[in-house]
Design a protein around this motif. Structure first.
Motif, PDB file in Angstrom:
ATOM      1  N   ARG A  48       0.794  -1.110   0.048  1.00 11.74           N
ATOM      2  CA  ARG A  48       0.147  -0.118   0.139  1.00 11.74           C
ATOM      3  C   ARG A  48       0.858   1.210   0.003  1.00 11.74           C
ATOM      4  NH1 ARG A  48      -3.879  -2.990   4.425  1.00 11.74           N
ATOM      5  NH2 ARG A  48      -1.691  -3.512   4.835  1.00 11.74           N
ATOM      6  N   ALA A  49       2.246   1.181   0.525  1.00 16.78           N
ATOM      7  CA  ALA A  49       3.001   2.205   0.397  1.00 16.78           C
ATOM      8  C   ALA A  49       3.699   2.692  -0.751  1.00 16.78           C
ATOM      9  CB  ALA A  49       3.855   2.112   1.799  1.00 16.78           C
ATOM     10  N   VAL A  50       3.812   1.606  -1.641  1.00 22.27           N
ATOM     11  CA  VAL A  50       4.464   1.779  -3.051  1.00 22.27           C
ATOM     12  C   VAL A  50       4.195   3.328  -3.784  1.00 22.27           C
ATOM     13  CG1 VAL A  50       4.754   0.716  -5.219  1.00 22.27           C
ATOM     14  CG2 VAL A  50       4.662  -0.624  -3.430  1.00 22.27           C
ATOM     15  N   GLU A  51       5.149   4.039  -4.291  1.00 18.94           N
ATOM     16  CA  GLU A  51       4.960   4.915  -5.051  1.00 18.94           C
ATOM     17  C   GLU A  51       5.513   5.140  -6.436  1.00 18.94           C
ATOM     18  OE1 GLU A  51       3.162   7.363  -4.298  1.00 18.94           O
ATOM     19  OE2 GLU A  51       2.669   6.991  -2.095  1.00 18.94           O
ATOM     20  N   GLY A  52       5.391   5.504  -7.344  1.00 18.53           N
ATOM     21  CA  GLY A  52       6.016   5.663  -8.577  1.00 18.53           C
ATOM     22  C   GLY A  52       5.116   5.389  -9.531  1.00 18.53           C
ATOM     23  N   GLU A  53       5.792   4.994 -11.073  1.00 22.53           N
ATOM     24  CA  GLU A  53       4.775   4.432 -12.040  1.00 22.53           C
ATOM     25  C   GLU A  53       5.749   3.212 -12.598  1.00 22.53           C
ATOM     26  OE1 GLU A  53       2.651   7.134 -14.940  1.00 22.53           O
ATOM     27  OE2 GLU A  53       4.701   6.651 -15.888  1.00 22.53           O
ATOM     28  N   TYR A  54       5.095   2.131 -13.162  1.00 19.79           N
ATOM     29  CA  TYR A  54       5.594   0.926 -13.511  1.00 19.79           C
ATOM     30  C   TYR A  54       4.784   0.712 -14.667  1.00 19.79           C
ATOM     31  CZ  TYR A  54       7.358   1.238  -8.974  1.00 19.79           C
ATOM     32  OH  TYR A  54       8.167   1.686  -7.867  1.00 19.79           O
ATOM     33  N   ASP A  55       5.637   0.072 -15.733  1.00 23.08           N
ATOM     34  CA  ASP A  55       4.988  -0.456 -16.932  1.00 23.08           C
ATOM     35  C   ASP A  55       4.402  -1.703 -16.760  1.00 23.08           C
ATOM     36  OD1 ASP A  55       6.266   1.515 -18.533  1.00 23.08           O
ATOM     37  OD2 ASP A  55       8.215   0.775 -18.082  1.00 23.08           O
ATOM     38  N   ALA A  56       4.710  -2.476 -15.831  1.00 20.30           N
ATOM     39  CA  ALA A  56       4.035  -3.772 -15.553  1.00 20.30           C
ATOM     40  C   ALA A  56       4.121  -4.013 -14.066  1.00 20.30           C
ATOM     41  CB  ALA A  56       4.897  -4.886 -16.222  1.00 20.30           C
ATOM     42  N   VAL A  57       2.971  -4.704 -13.576  1.00 15.33           N
ATOM     43  CA  VAL A  57       3.041  -5.211 -12.358  1.00 15.33           C
ATOM     44  C   VAL A  57       2.679  -6.761 -12.164  1.00 15.33           C
ATOM     45  CG1 VAL A  57       1.661  -5.092 -10.074  1.00 15.33           C
ATOM     46  CG2 VAL A  57       2.139  -2.826 -11.551  1.00 15.33           C
ATOM     47  N   VAL A  58       3.511  -7.482 -11.538  1.00 15.84           N
ATOM     48  CA  VAL A  58       3.391  -8.823 -11.292  1.00 15.84           C
ATOM     49  C   VAL A  58       3.488  -9.208  -9.850  1.00 15.84           C
ATOM     50  CG1 VAL A  58       4.449 -11.031 -11.832  1.00 15.84           C
ATOM     51  CG2 VAL A  58       4.977  -9.376 -13.634  1.00 15.84           C
ATOM     52  N   SER A  59       2.291 -10.100  -9.322  1.00 18.43           N
ATOM     53  CA  SER A  59       2.339 -10.580  -8.280  1.00 18.43           C
ATOM     54  C   SER A  59       1.941 -12.046  -8.089  1.00 18.43           C
ATOM     55  CB  SER A  59       1.309  -9.710  -7.635  1.00 18.43           C
ATOM     56  OG  SER A  59       0.933 -10.073  -6.103  1.00 18.43           O
ATOM     57  N   VAL A  60       2.795 -12.956  -7.427  1.00 15.15           N
ATOM     58  CA  VAL A  60       2.483 -14.269  -7.459  1.00 15.15           C
ATOM     59  C   VAL A  60       1.999 -14.989  -5.927  1.00 15.15           C
ATOM     60  CG1 VAL A  60       3.574 -16.422  -7.959  1.00 15.15           C
ATOM     61  CG2 VAL A  60       4.249 -14.696  -9.192  1.00 15.15           C
ATOM     62  N   GLU A  61       0.666 -15.167  -6.121  1.00 14.96           N
ATOM     63  CA  GLU A  61       0.171 -15.959  -4.761  1.00 14.96           C
ATOM     64  C   GLU A  61       0.564 -14.836  -3.632  1.00 14.96           C
ATOM     65  OE1 GLU A  61       0.977 -20.030  -4.516  1.00 14.96           O
ATOM     66  OE2 GLU A  61       0.594 -20.276  -6.692  1.00 14.96           O
ATOM     67  N   MET A  62       0.115 -13.779  -3.945  1.00 16.36           N
ATOM     68  CA  MET A  62       0.104 -12.658  -2.718  1.00 16.36           C
ATOM     69  C   MET A  62      -1.209 -12.085  -2.511  1.00 16.36           C
ATOM     70  SD  MET A  62       1.482 -10.391  -0.719  1.00 16.36           S
ATOM     71  CE  MET A  62       0.722  -8.793  -0.370  1.00 16.36           C
ATOM     72  N   ILE A  63      -2.105 -12.008  -3.291  1.00 18.34           N
ATOM     73  CA  ILE A  63      -3.423 -11.753  -2.965  1.00 18.34           C
ATOM     74  C   ILE A  63      -4.057 -12.691  -1.944  1.00 18.34           C
ATOM     75  CG2 ILE A  63      -4.779 -13.194  -4.792  1.00 18.34           C
ATOM     76  CD1 ILE A  63      -6.600 -10.832  -5.088  1.00 18.34           C
ATOM     77  N   GLU A  64      -3.899 -13.925  -1.809  1.00 15.69           N
ATOM     78  CA  GLU A  64      -4.372 -14.704  -0.776  1.00 15.69           C
ATOM     79  C   GLU A  64      -4.071 -14.232   0.832  1.00 15.69           C
ATOM     80  OE1 GLU A  64      -3.075 -17.247  -4.328  1.00 15.69           O
ATOM     81  OE2 GLU A  64      -2.049 -15.482  -3.122  1.00 15.69           O
ATOM     82  N   ALA A  65      -3.002 -13.426   0.790  1.00 13.97           N
ATOM     83  CA  ALA A  65      -2.487 -12.847   1.983  1.00 13.97           C
ATOM     84  C   ALA A  65      -2.970 -11.411   2.345  1.00 13.97           C
ATOM     85  CB  ALA A  65      -0.874 -12.858   2.186  1.00 13.97           C
ATOM     86  N   VAL A  66      -3.634 -10.923   1.259  1.00  8.11           N
ATOM     87  CA  VAL A  66      -4.238  -9.519   1.507  1.00  8.11           C
ATOM     88  C   VAL A  66      -5.344  -9.497   2.746  1.00  8.11           C
ATOM     89  CG1 VAL A  66      -5.434  -7.796   0.158  1.00  8.11           C
ATOM     90  CG2 VAL A  66      -3.477  -8.998  -0.539  1.00  8.11           C
ATOM     91  N   GLY A  67      -6.218 -10.432   2.565  1.00 12.65           N
ATOM     92  CA  GLY A  67      -7.573 -10.204   3.384  1.00 12.65           C
ATOM     93  C   GLY A  67      -8.822  -9.881   2.615  1.00 12.65           C
ATOM     94  N   TYR A  68      -9.813 -10.492   2.707  1.00 12.66           N
ATOM     95  CA  TYR A  68     -11.038  -9.905   1.943  1.00 12.66           C
ATOM     96  C   TYR A  68     -11.411  -8.634   1.777  1.00 12.66           C
ATOM     97  CZ  TYR A  68     -16.209  -9.929   1.029  1.00 12.66           C
ATOM     98  OH  TYR A  68     -17.440  -9.920   0.542  1.00 12.66           O
ATOM     99  N   GLU A  69     -11.387  -8.117   3.166  1.00 11.72           N
ATOM    100  CA  GLU A  69     -11.635  -6.478   3.048  1.00 11.72           C
ATOM    101  C   GLU A  69     -10.807  -5.514   2.480  1.00 11.72           C
ATOM    102  OE1 GLU A  69     -11.960  -4.926   6.968  1.00 11.72           O
ATOM    103  OE2 GLU A  69     -10.965  -6.672   7.513  1.00 11.72           O
ATOM    104  N   TYR A  70      -9.529  -6.159   1.955  1.00 12.33           N
ATOM    105  CA  TYR A  70      -8.373  -5.056   1.449  1.00 12.33           C
ATOM    106  C   TYR A  70      -8.351  -5.359   0.055  1.00 12.33           C
ATOM    107  CZ  TYR A  70      -7.600  -4.125   6.481  1.00 12.33           C
ATOM    108  OH  TYR A  70      -7.896  -3.591   7.691  1.00 12.33           O
ATOM    109  N   TRP A  71      -9.158  -6.563  -0.650  1.00 11.80           N
ATOM    110  CA  TRP A  71      -8.758  -6.744  -1.802  1.00 11.80           C
ATOM    111  C   TRP A  71      -8.909  -5.454  -2.762  1.00 11.80           C
ATOM    112  CZ3 TRP A  71     -12.193 -11.750  -1.892  1.00 11.80           C
ATOM    113  CH2 TRP A  71     -11.612 -12.703  -1.573  1.00 11.80           C
TER     114      TRP A  71
END
Length: 441
Positions: free
Chosen positions: A280-303
């Motif tokens: 949530r604290a990431v700043e800047g601009e990126y051409d691509a975002v990749v995330s591997v099996e991270m959403i499972e740790a986010v929690g339902y209310e924070y999706w």
């Protein structure tokens, strides 16, 4: 084969020794396991839960064997066998804590299984009918709720992640392959039938999984890539080898240290930044975002926040590729407030999305849209089987690292519990591609 020296059969490397039932359990380390619940209320709940369990077991394609010689289930001689050692303790534990009690009773040695994943697969395949429908509607009244301190707020998330990923890099190295990838591999057709694929194919399957995600996100020379969830650095390494500049975030200090070491040894320190930072604290601009099996740790209310963050930092024309473990939408809705054995012992604060939920959250809260997805749950079942076999083969090393029999049985239960979910079809894993392209007319 005895209950204190069971073996797993059928491994390409020979019999695998299952961690024995603990002779003594430290109540300070394992307060939920050392002793079963006591008292009149627990005894009453145990009787009711035991009756429900035996009623369900009679209908299931397995064999539940009791010390008095009785056998329940419809399974034939080749069916998975669940051997009750202390059935009264088992009943009380599941009466007090439901599926948490099922896992704790295995950790305590109240029951055994020569094919643990097979037993758990039977339960996973019948999850909608194990408990009578009227009682399912009352689950919110008798099942525990997640502690507030395990909600994935910015204040809590670091502790939640640390409880799993900071256990020990050496522990994870005992059962992961050389890429140190802790997610599903993607096996090629020529690797052989997935139920039989061997250890030697795993590292290449992990790299193939990563390469497909990088391809789908358009990562190449000059790409500014954000990775949410560093792991131990393999994806960042492969992206840097393509000429990308990588900013990767993790909340695990253990992972950060090893990822930085691996990246430096490969000569990519100038291209890769490994930050100990909340997504949530990431700043800047990126051409691509990749995330591997991270959403499972986010929690339902924070999706929504997770995808809004990706949306905020994604450059115009950018692409997103995520890998996510998913569950059926109906089951997701029914269990989104549940507190499970996995929460208590493995992944505090975690929760699995459905594909429908991902599509809905992105449509309602972001400009991102799902454009493509590929399911590969059978590949995860194969990956987990290989991890399980490796973990059992290297039990001596795990013990030498200071992890006792209760921990080893807990970890085995976790690996088999997960594999059962994929083998039964209850769980899937998806590679999902998102972007902001307008719908074609």
């Amino acid at each position: 084969m005895t209950l204190t020296d069971p073996t797993y059969q059928g491994s390409a490397s020979g019999p695998l020794r299952v961690p024995p039932a603990p002779a003594a359990i430290d109540a300070e380390v394992w307060p939920g396991v050392a002793r079963p619940p006591a008292g009149a209320k627990a005894a009453l709940a145990g009787k009711a839960a035991g009756a429900l369990f035996r009623s369900a077991a009679r209908r299931l394609p397995l064999r539940v064997e009791y010390p008095n010689g009785s056998v329940l289930g419809t399974g034939d001689a080749g069916a998975p066998v669940m051997t009750m050692v202390r059935p009264d303790d088992f009943d009380v534990r599941i009466g007090d804590n439901g599926l948490i009690g099922l896992g704790e009773s295995y950790m305590a040695g109240d029951w055994e299984a020569s094919d643990l994943a097979g037993v758990l697969e039977v339960f996973a395949s019948s999850v909608d009918t194990l408990i009578p429908v009227p009682l399912q509607k009352l689950r919110g009244l008798y099942l525990p709720r997640a502690p507030r301190q395990e909600r994935n707020t910015e204040q809590n998330t670091r502790d939640n992640i640390s409880r799993h990923y900071d256990l020990s890099n050496e522990l994870f190295a005992t059962f992961l392959d050389a890429t140190m990838s802790y997610s599903s591999g993607l096996f090629p057709p020529d690797a052989g039938p997935l139920p039989d694929v061997g250890w030697e194919a795993l590292a290449a399957a992990q790299q193939a999984k990563i390469d497909r995600l990088l391809d789908k996100a358009g990562v190449g020379e000059g790409t500014r890539l954000l990775e949410i969830g560093t792991g131990w650095g393999e994806l960042a390494l492969r992206a840097a080898a393509r000429g990308a500049t990588v900013y990767t975030v993790t909340l695990s200090s253990e992972q950060q240290a090893l990822a930085r070491q691996r990246i430096e040894q490969a000569g990519y320190s100038g291209q890769v930044t490994v930050a100990l930072q909340d997504y949530r604290a990431v700043e800047g601009e990126y051409d691509a975002v990749v995330s591997v099996e991270m959403i499972e740790a986010v929690g339902y209310e924070y999706w929504p926040v997770y995808f809004q963050t990706i949306d905020r930092v994604l450059a115009p024309g950018g692409k997103v590729a995520i890998q996510a473990i998913t569950m059926p939408h109906g089951r997701m809705l029914a269990t989104r407030n549940a507190y499970t054995w996995v929460h208590k012992y493995i992944f505090p604060g975690g929760f699995l999305p459905s594909v429908r939920a991902i599509e809905g959250v992105t449509e309602q809260h972001t400009t991102l849209r799902v454009r493509e997805r590929r399911g590969m749950g059978d590949h995860y079942a194969a990956t987990l089987r290989l991890w399980e076999e490796r973990f059992l083969q290297r039990a001596g090393e795990v013990r030498a690292l200071g992890f006792d029999e209760v921990f080893q049985r807990m970890w085995l239960f976790y690996l088999c519990y997960s594999r059962a979910g994929f083998q039964s079809g209850y769980l899937d894993v998806q590679q999902i591609v998102l972007d902001r392209r307008e719908a074609q007319l």
